[in-house]
Design an enzyme around this catalytic site. Structure first.
Site, PDB file in Angstrom:
ATOM      1  CB  ALA A   8      -0.990  -0.003   1.239  1.00 19.71           C
ATOM      2  CD  GLN A  78      -2.215   1.041   5.379  1.00 23.57           C
ATOM      3  OE1 GLN A  78      -1.570   0.729   4.087  1.00 23.57           O
ATOM      4  NE2 GLN A  78      -1.967   1.679   6.284  1.00 23.57           N
ATOM      5  N   GLY A  83       0.916   3.394   8.595  1.00 20.66           N
ATOM      6  CA  GLY A  83       1.813   2.196   9.138  1.00 20.66           C
ATOM      7  C   GLY A  83       1.503   0.703   8.653  1.00 20.66           C
ATOM      8  N   GLY A 135      14.488  -2.175  12.786  1.00 24.14           N
ATOM      9  CA  GLY A 135      13.958  -2.859  14.181  1.00 24.14           C
ATOM     10  C   GLY A 135      14.895  -4.028  14.481  1.00 24.14           C
ATOM     11  CG  HIS A 308      20.234   7.875 -32.348  1.00 26.27           C
ATOM     12  ND1 HIS A 308      19.905   7.295 -33.536  1.00 26.27           N
ATOM     13  CD2 HIS A 308      19.156   8.551 -32.013  1.00 26.27           C
ATOM     14  CE1 HIS A 308      18.569   7.298 -33.835  1.00 26.27           C
ATOM     15  NE2 HIS A 308      18.154   8.182 -32.847  1.00 26.27           N
TER      16      HIS A 308
HETATM   17  P1  TTP Z   1       8.044   1.549   4.165  1.00 25.16           P
HETATM   18  O1  TTP Z   1       9.306   1.319   3.171  1.00 25.16           O
HETATM   19  O2  TTP Z   1       8.345   1.763   5.431  1.00 25.16           O
HETATM   20  O3  TTP Z   1       6.922   2.590   3.448  1.00 25.16           O
HETATM   21  P2  TTP Z   1       6.821   3.116   1.997  1.00 25.16           P
HETATM   22  O4  TTP Z   1       6.745   1.731   1.094  1.00 25.16           O
HETATM   23  O5  TTP Z   1       5.613   3.810   2.025  1.00 25.16           O
HETATM   24  O6  TTP Z   1       8.074   3.819   1.507  1.00 25.16           O
HETATM   25  P3  TTP Z   1       8.686   5.301   1.895  1.00 25.16           P
HETATM   26  O7  TTP Z   1       9.112   4.992   3.214  1.00 25.16           O
HETATM   27  O8  TTP Z   1       9.941   5.256   0.882  1.00 25.16           O
HETATM   28  O9  TTP Z   1       7.670   6.085   1.851  1.00 25.16           O
HETATM   29  O10 TTP Z   1       7.003   0.370   3.950  1.00 25.16           O
HETATM   30  C1  TTP Z   1       7.319  -1.162   4.560  1.00 25.16           C
HETATM   31  C2  TTP Z   1       6.312  -2.047   3.802  1.00 25.16           C
HETATM   32  O11 TTP Z   1       4.953  -1.530   4.213  1.00 25.16           O
HETATM   33  C3  TTP Z   1       6.278  -1.758   2.247  1.00 25.16           C
HETATM   34  O12 TTP Z   1       5.825  -2.989   1.686  1.00 25.16           O
HETATM   35  C4  TTP Z   1       4.947  -0.845   2.037  1.00 25.16           C
HETATM   36  C5  TTP Z   1       3.997  -1.174   3.181  1.00 25.16           C
HETATM   37  N1  TTP Z   1       3.213  -0.393   4.059  1.00 25.16           N
HETATM   38  C6  TTP Z   1       2.053  -0.368   3.728  1.00 25.16           C
HETATM   39  O13 TTP Z   1       1.394  -1.147   3.246  1.00 25.16           O
HETATM   40  N2  TTP Z   1       1.296   0.562   4.431  1.00 25.16           N
HETATM   41  C7  TTP Z   1       1.654   1.621   5.172  1.00 25.16           C
HETATM   42  O14 TTP Z   1       0.809   2.339   5.758  1.00 25.16           O
HETATM   43  C8  TTP Z   1       3.482   1.542   5.348  1.00 25.16           C
HETATM   44  C9  TTP Z   1       3.619   2.792   6.060  1.00 25.16           C
HETATM   45  C10 TTP Z   1       3.941   0.690   4.618  1.00 25.16           C
END
Ligand code: TTP
Length: 393
Positions: A8, A78, A83, A135, A308
Site C-alpha cells: 500500500a 488501506q 503504518g 528494528g 543513438h
Molecule cells: P516503508 O518502506 O516503510 O514505506 P513506503 O513503502 O511507503 O516507502 P517510503 O518510506 O519510501 O515512503 O514500508 C514497508 C512496507 O510496508 C512496504 O511494503 C509498504 C508497506 N506499507 C503499507 O502497506 N502501508 C503503510 O501504511 C506503510 C507505512 C507501509
C-alpha cells in the site's frame, strides 16, 4: 496458510520512480518487485494471497488479478498509509487462522521464507552492519525476547526483515497506538506476540529492503543474476551473446551487438545494431537500445529509448524515458568517493563507487546532454540539447 503482502505504500524515498507506479510495482527482472515476495510465499506453501493496496492500487490489482500462481488473491484497501500494523489491520476481516506477512517491497530468498513458514510464530532476521537503521531483535537461543525500533545503542546486530508468521490470536492485537514517528507499526504487534508466544528468529540467507533508487538497481542485480541463458527472441547471427542472457520472444537483437550477462531483453524491446549491453541490465518491454549505445548495469523501464550514440551506466531510467543522441551519463566521481543522491531533501550516500542517474517516467534529454553522477530527473523533465546536468531537475 494466508500470506499478507504489504503493497500500500507510496515509496516516497524512491521518488521520482514511484510518481505513477507504486514502489511494489517497479520492475525487478521479469516481474514487479512485489511479485518476488508473492512468489516466495507461494513456493513456501501459502494457499491464499491477501494483498494490501493503497497508493496507485489499480496497478497492483491489475497485475495480481483474482488468481496468482494458482492460488486465489484477495485485496484489502488501506485508506491512508499510516503504518504497517494499520496495513495488516485493513486485512483483518479476511484473515482466518495463522497468517504470514511479507513486505511487498523486500526481496527474500524463497528457501528462507519456507523455513519461516515452517517455524510456527516467527520473524525473519538478518545480521546487518548498521542495526540502528532497523528494528533490532534480541534473542535467547532462537527465541525472540525483545524488539526495539531503530535503537541508538542496538543490543544485537539482528535486524527485523519485515517477514513474519503470526498466530491467529495476533488478529486481535492489530490496533496498536501510534509510535514516536507517528505510525502504527507492526513491530508493536510482534512485541505483543513475543509476550504471549514463543517466537522464533529465523535467519534469512539473503534479503534486500528496496527503499531508495539504488536499491532497485541492487534488486535487479540479484534477480538478473539468477537468470539462465535463453534466447527465444530474434537474435541476428552477427550478434555476440555472452553468458546468462535472456532475450524474450518478441525481442530483437540486431547485428554487431555484444551482450554480456546477466541481462534480460524483454518482449518488444530491441537492441542494436552495434550496441554494447553489459550486466546486470534490464531492457524492459518495448524499450530500445540503439546504434552505438553502451548500457551497463542499468534498468531501462518499459518503452524507454536510448537510441543513438549514448552511454548509460549504473542508472535507473523509468518508463518512456527518451535520451537524445549523444546523451552521456557519468557514473564515477573523480575523487572516487561513494556517489550521493538526494532522498527526501537530504544528501545520502548510496554506498556505491559507481552510480549514474535516476530518470522519472517520460523524462527527455536533447542531443549531447551530459548527466552527472547522482542526479535525478523528474517525471517529464526536459534537458535542452548540449546541457550539463549537475543538479536534480
Ligand atoms: P516503508 O518502506 O516503510 O514505506 P513506503 O513503502 O511507503 O516507502 P517510503 O518510506 O519510501 O515512503 O514500508 C514497508 C512496507 O510496508 C512496504 O511494503 C509498504 C508497506 N506499507 C503499507 O502497506 N502501508 C503503510 O501504511 C506503510 C507505512 C507501509
Amino acid at each position: 496458510m494466508q500470506a499478507v503482502v504489504l503493497a500500500a505504500g507510496e515509496g516516497t524515498r524512491i521518488r521520482p520512480l514511484s510518481a505513477s507506479l507504486p514502489k511494489p510495482m517497479l520492475p525487478v527482472a521479469d516481474r514487479p518487485l512485489a511479485a518476488h515476495a508473492a512468489d516466495a510465499a507461494v513456493d513456501a506453501g501459502a494457499d491464499e494471497l491477501v494483498v494490501v493496496v493503497g497508493y496507485e492500487a489499480d496497478a497492483v490489482r491489475d497485475y495480481f488479478g483474482e488468481e496468482y500462481a494458482g492460488i486465489p488473491v484477495r485485496y484489502a484497501v488501506q485508506e491512508s498509509q499510516s503504518g504497517t500494523a494499520d496495513a495488516v489491520r485493513a486485512a483483518r476481516d479476511l484473515l482466518d487462522g495463522p497468517f504470514a506477512v511479507l513486505n511487498g517491497d523486500n526481496l527474500y530468498d524463497p528457501e528462507s521464507v519456507e523455513a519461516l513458514f515452517e517455524a510456527g510464530p516467527a520473524v525473519g532476521a538478518m545480521q546487518v552492519s548498521a542495526p540502528s537503521n532497523y528494528g533490532v531483535l534480541s534473542t535467547d537461543g532462537d527465541t525472540v525476547t525483545d524488539i526495539v525500533e531503530k535503537p541508538a545503542d542496538p543490543p544485537t546486530d539482528l535486524a527485523n526483515t519485515g517477514a513474519y508468521l503470526f498466530p491467529e490470536a495476533a488478529r486481535d492485537w492489530l490496533d496498536v497506538p501510534e509510535s514516536e514517528r507517528g505510525e502504527r507499526e507492526i513491530t508493536d504487534v510482534l512485541a505483543r506476540t513475543i509476550e504471549e508466544y514463543d517466537v522464533s528468529a529465523v535467519e534469512l540467507d539473503r534479503w534486500l529492503d528496496v527503499g531508495r533508487p539504488w536499491e532497485l538497481l541492487e534488486a535487479n542485480e540479484w534477480k538478473l543474476g539468477e537468470l539462465d541463458r535463453d534466447l527465444r527472441g530474434t537474435v541476428h547471427e552477427d550478434a555476440d551473446i555472452r553468458g546468462d542472457v535472456v532475450v524474450e520472444e518478441g525481442a530483437t537483437v540486431d547485428a554487431g551487438v555484444v551482450i554480456e550477462g546477466p541481462a534480460l531483453v524483454r518482449s518488444g524491446a530491441s537492441v542494436g545494431p552495434n550496441a554494447y549491453v553489459r550486466g546486470a541490465t534490464l531492457v524492459d518491454e518495448d524499450a530500445k537500445v540503439g546504434h552505438s549505445v553502451e548500457v551497463k548495469n542499468s534498468v531501462l523501464g518499459r518503452g524507454t529509448h536510448v537510441a543513438h550514440l549514448s552511454y548509460v551506466g549504473d542508472s535507473v531510467l523509468g518508463r518512456d524515458v527518451n535520451f537524445g543522441a549523444g546523451t552521456n551519463v557519468a557514473n564515477l566521481r573523480h575523487d572516487d568517493q561513494p556517489v550521493k543522491l538526494t532522498v527526501k531533501g537530504e544528501r545520502v550516500s548510496t554506498g556505491r563507487r559507481k552510480f549514474g542517474v535516476v530518470a522519472g517516467d517520460g523524462a527527455k534529454t536533447g542531443i549531447n546532454a551530459s548527466l552527472n553522477v547522482g542526479t535525478k530527473l523528474s517525471p517529464g523533465a526536459g534537458v535542452p540539447p548540449g546541457e550539463t546536468v549537475t543538479r536534480d531537475r
